[in-house]
Design an enzyme around this catalytic site. Structure first.
Site, PDB file in Angstrom:
ATOM      1  N   HIS A 130       5.659  -3.238  -9.136  1.00 13.79           N
ATOM      2  CA  HIS A 130       6.170  -1.866  -9.319  1.00 13.79           C
ATOM      3  C   HIS A 130       5.798  -1.442 -10.739  1.00 13.79           C
ATOM      4  CE1 HIS A 130       8.581   1.609  -8.797  1.00 13.79           C
ATOM      5  NE2 HIS A 130       9.794   1.090  -8.718  1.00 13.79           N
ATOM      6  N   HIS A 188      -1.249   1.395  -3.115  1.00 13.18           N
ATOM      7  CA  HIS A 188       0.071   2.032  -3.109  1.00 13.18           C
ATOM      8  C   HIS A 188       0.582   2.064  -1.683  1.00 13.18           C
ATOM      9  CE1 HIS A 188       3.238   4.945  -3.928  1.00 13.18           C
ATOM     10  NE2 HIS A 188       3.095   4.590  -5.181  1.00 13.18           N
ATOM     11  N   ASP A 217      -0.357   3.280 -12.680  1.00  9.56           N
ATOM     12  CA  ASP A 217      -0.333   2.214 -13.683  1.00  9.56           C
ATOM     13  C   ASP A 217      -1.724   1.811 -14.157  1.00  9.56           C
ATOM     14  OD1 ASP A 217       2.466   1.904 -13.757  1.00  9.56           O
ATOM     15  OD2 ASP A 217       2.405   0.841 -11.859  1.00  9.56           O
TER      16      ASP A 217
HETATM   17  N1  CMC Z   1      -5.814  -5.570  -4.822  1.00 13.59           N
HETATM   18  C1  CMC Z   1      -6.398  -6.159  -3.775  1.00 13.59           C
HETATM   19  N2  CMC Z   1      -5.978  -6.051  -2.502  1.00 13.59           N
HETATM   20  C2  CMC Z   1      -4.892  -5.290  -2.293  1.00 13.59           C
HETATM   21  C3  CMC Z   1      -4.229  -4.632  -3.336  1.00 13.59           C
HETATM   22  C4  CMC Z   1      -4.730  -4.783  -4.641  1.00 13.59           C
HETATM   23  N3  CMC Z   1      -4.133  -4.200  -5.673  1.00 13.59           N
HETATM   24  N4  CMC Z   1      -3.190  -3.931  -2.845  1.00 13.59           N
HETATM   25  C5  CMC Z   1      -3.186  -4.150  -1.522  1.00 13.59           C
HETATM   26  N5  CMC Z   1      -4.219  -4.965  -1.187  1.00 13.59           N
HETATM   27  C6  CMC Z   1      -4.594  -5.394   0.163  1.00 13.59           C
HETATM   28  C7  CMC Z   1      -3.580  -6.382   0.717  1.00 13.59           C
HETATM   29  O1  CMC Z   1      -3.927  -7.713   0.367  1.00 13.59           O
HETATM   30  C8  CMC Z   1      -3.676  -6.103   2.192  1.00 13.59           C
HETATM   31  O2  CMC Z   1      -4.862  -6.704   2.668  1.00 13.59           O
HETATM   32  P1  CMC Z   1      -4.909  -7.329   4.159  1.00 13.59           P
HETATM   33  O3  CMC Z   1      -4.701  -6.156   5.082  1.00 13.59           O
HETATM   34  O4  CMC Z   1      -6.246  -7.962   4.270  1.00 13.59           O
HETATM   35  O5  CMC Z   1      -3.770  -8.309   4.229  1.00 13.59           O
HETATM   36  C9  CMC Z   1      -3.891  -4.585   2.259  1.00 13.59           C
HETATM   37  O6  CMC Z   1      -4.519  -4.243   1.015  1.00 13.59           O
HETATM   38  C10 CMC Z   1      -2.601  -3.802   2.433  1.00 13.59           C
HETATM   39  O7  CMC Z   1      -1.741  -4.099   1.335  1.00 13.59           O
HETATM   40  P2  CMC Z   1      -0.191  -4.352   1.421  1.00 13.59           P
HETATM   41  O8  CMC Z   1       0.164  -5.525   0.560  1.00 13.59           O
HETATM   42  O9  CMC Z   1       0.260  -4.386   2.844  1.00 13.59           O
HETATM   43  O10 CMC Z   1       0.340  -3.026   0.761  1.00 13.59           O
HETATM   44  P3  CMC Z   1       1.822  -2.709   0.307  1.00 13.59           P
HETATM   45  O11 CMC Z   1       2.073  -1.309   0.668  1.00 13.59           O
HETATM   46  O12 CMC Z   1       2.793  -3.714   0.818  1.00 13.59           O
HETATM   47  O13 CMC Z   1       1.781  -2.899  -1.283  1.00 13.59           O
HETATM   48  C11 CMC Z   1       1.424  -2.474  -3.564  1.00 13.59           C
HETATM   49  C12 CMC Z   1       1.621  -1.857  -2.180  1.00 13.59           C
HETATM   50  C13 CMC Z   1       1.423  -1.359  -4.597  1.00 13.59           C
HETATM   51  C14 CMC Z   1       2.615  -3.410  -3.863  1.00 13.59           C
HETATM   52  C15 CMC Z   1       0.105  -3.265  -3.589  1.00 13.59           C
HETATM   53  O14 CMC Z   1      -0.979  -2.382  -3.368  1.00 13.59           O
HETATM   54  C16 CMC Z   1      -0.088  -4.010  -4.910  1.00 13.59           C
HETATM   55  O15 CMC Z   1       0.419  -5.129  -5.051  1.00 13.59           O
HETATM   56  N6  CMC Z   1      -0.841  -3.416  -5.893  1.00 13.59           N
HETATM   57  C17 CMC Z   1      -1.003  -4.030  -7.193  1.00 13.59           C
HETATM   58  C18 CMC Z   1       0.250  -3.819  -8.037  1.00 13.59           C
HETATM   59  C19 CMC Z   1       0.353  -2.386  -8.507  1.00 13.59           C
HETATM   60  O16 CMC Z   1      -0.584  -1.796  -9.008  1.00 13.59           O
HETATM   61  N7  CMC Z   1       1.580  -1.841  -8.395  1.00 13.59           N
HETATM   62  C20 CMC Z   1       1.882  -0.483  -8.873  1.00 13.59           C
HETATM   63  C21 CMC Z   1       2.177   0.429  -7.727  1.00 13.59           C
HETATM   64  S1  CMC Z   1       2.172   2.169  -8.193  1.00 13.59           S
HETATM   65  C22 CMC Z   1       3.388   2.434  -9.365  1.00 13.59           C
HETATM   66  C23 CMC Z   1       4.695   1.821  -9.107  1.00 13.59           C
HETATM   67  O17 CMC Z   1       5.183   1.704  -7.992  1.00 13.59           O
HETATM   68  O18 CMC Z   1       5.326   1.478 -10.088  1.00 13.59           O
END
Ligand code: CMC
Length: 425
Positions: A267, A306, A362
């Site tokens: 987050h 996201h 971010d």
């Molecule tokens: N890098 C590489 N792969 C990713 C990433 C990433 N940053 N984010 C998602 N994926 C992949 C994930 O591995 C999955 O792949 P597969 O379908 O093969 O299993 C697919 O994309 C879908 O991702 P998810 O984990 O189901 O997505 P989510 O909605 O649960 O998670 C998230 C959203 C923001 C937690 C995630 O994208 C993430 O961990 N990003 C990196 C951390 C980040 O930048 N967070 C800040 C978010 S925005 C501001 C805030 O909220 O504060």
């Protein structure tokens, strides 16, 4: 066409008509679907709430597919261009932008409450020299609850109004103290002749000069950063705020809980991780290898992806622009070149394209914060200052919503069935 859904239970052959409200079913209506009168009924199972609306809200609108973000109907781009952060805070809290008189009144009220009780300062002095600023921020926010006992009267609208004002006025002071503490510098008291953001700069960066003169370009950039981070509907920390607040805990401890949720690297803690990632990559030519490693499950690209945005995060676009303005004053942060290359390569790569992974807020904020002289540990605190406005607006909306009750999700029990404790030796 009636706003209903017809559901057939193939176990019993019975058909049910479920009403649609704003296009959604009420989860409780599923409970009538039973196999027999003793059956508990059907629930919806939604780990991580990927498809569950937990409230009705009129504060922030996001269309994740189109990359749209609006506060109270106003596009984020226009607010960032035309408004100050206190005006946007007023909008988020009250529903309308302030008139010039209201804005002046609001600023005066905000600035009048920036001081912290001396015992809060003493409390903060107790933190270890290398305490993480976000840990200090969360604890101090919770500690405010012990200074304002009347804050527990959460059903009193006048009390709520005062505590919201207090919290928003004091977050920059707490944040600045965490910074000064981690730098081993004496705390600087607020200067209420400055604006909200300028005063924050004063408390951060004033040294021996008798009067601190904030750079207007930096003050504006910080104001824009604050506007972009002020609210983002039902994210992890806001849900924590609403969840804790729903037990009628006071707003200071609820805000501390929200800040704790923000701290996590998935987050608000992601901005700190982005800088660590850019450091690890080191130079532009190492970007392809890093992206390949991410695709091989060796970690995530921090600042990418996201839950809601499946398009470019509109905040990241504004930040990319703001970064260039800040660099005109501070000099260019070389990390921007690595970040731009990372974005270019990722956005052309099938892995990221297919999963609709774009830079989020971010991704660029940390590069700006670093150019302003902050260490990565401070980045999430800088996010928490403006988000306090969003948390408190959402808290007020939750408390005054007659449909809301204590948040209490259900579970699907997967443990042992009833069994007897064997005879003990
Ligand atoms: N890098 C590489 N792969 C990713 C990433 C990433 N940053 N984010 C998602 N994926 C992949 C994930 O591995 C999955 O792949 P597969 O379908 O093969 O299993 C697919 O994309 C879908 O991702 P998810 O984990 O189901 O997505 P989510 O909605 O649960 O998670 C998230 C959203 C923001 C937690 C995630 O994208 C993430 O961990 N990003 C990196 C951390 C980040 O930048 N967070 C800040 C978010 S925005 C501001 C805030 O909220 O504060």
């Amino acid at each position: 066409m009636p706003d209903t859904l017809t559901v057939t239970d193939n176990r019993t052959g019975k058909t049910y008509t479920l009403a649609l409200h704003d296009g959604n079913i009420r989860a409780i209506d599923l409970r009538q679907i039973q196999t027999n009168p003793d059956d508990f009924g059907v629930m919806s199972y939604d780990p991580a709430y990927t498809n569950t609306a937990a409230c009705r809200s009129s504060i922030t609108y996001i269309d994740g597919d189109k990359g749209i973000l609006r506060y109270r109907g106003y596009p984020i781009e226009q607010l960032a261009e035309k408004c100050t952060f206190p005006e946007v805070a007023y909008l988020i809290l009250n529903g309308e932008l302030p008139t010039p008189d209201q804005a002046q009144d609001w600023n005066e009220h905000l600035m009048r409450r920036t001081m912290l009780h001396e015992n809060v300062k003493k409390f903060m002095e107790g933190f270890h020299y290398d305490a993480h600023p976000m840990g200090m921020f969360i604890s101090t926010m919770a500690a405010l609850s012990t200074f304002y006992n009347e804050a527990k009267k959460v059903l009193d609208p006048e009390v709520r109004k005062l505590e919201v004002l207090r919290a928003i006025s004091k977050v920059p002071t707490i944040a600045a103290y965490t910074y000064r503490h981690s730098m081993g510098l004496p705390y600087v008291y607020p200067d209420n002749s400055l604006t909200y953001t300028e005063n924050f700069m004063n408390m951060l960066w004033k040294m021996t000069e008798p009067v601190y003169k904030p750079n207007p370009a930096i003050a504006r950039a910080l104001d824009i950063l604050f506007i972009l981070h002020a609210d983002h509907e039902q994210n992890c920390s806001t849900s924590a705020m609403r969840g804790v607040g729903s037990s009628q805990a006071d707003p200071f401890v609820a805000t501390a809980a929200a800040a704790a949720a923000l701290y996590g690297p998935l987050h608000g803690g992601a901005n700190e991780q982005v800088l660590r990632m850019l450091d690890e990559i080191g130079s532009k030519d190492k970007v392809p290898a890093y992206v390949a490693a991410v695709k091989n499950n060796k970690g995530k690209l921090m600042g990418f992806g996201h839950r809601i945005y499946k398009n470019y995060d509109p905040r990241a676009r504004i930040l990319k622009w703001a970064a260039e303005r800040v660099f005109e004053v501070t000099g260019r942060n070389p990390k921007l070149d690595i970040a731009l290359e990372l974005e270019r390569i990722a956005l052309e790569d099938d892995y990221f394209v297919q999963r609709k992974l774009y830079p989020n807020v971010d991704f660029y904020s940390g590069i700006i914060y670093q150019a302003l002289g902050f260490r990565p540990e401070m980045f999430t605190v800088l996010f928490a200052i403006p988000r306090t406005v969003g948390w408190l607006a959402q808290w007020e909306e939750m408390i005054t919503d007659p449909e809301q009750k204590i948040a209490r999700p259900r579970q699907v029990y997967t443990g042992k069935a009833l069994r007897d404790v064997p005879a003990r030796p």
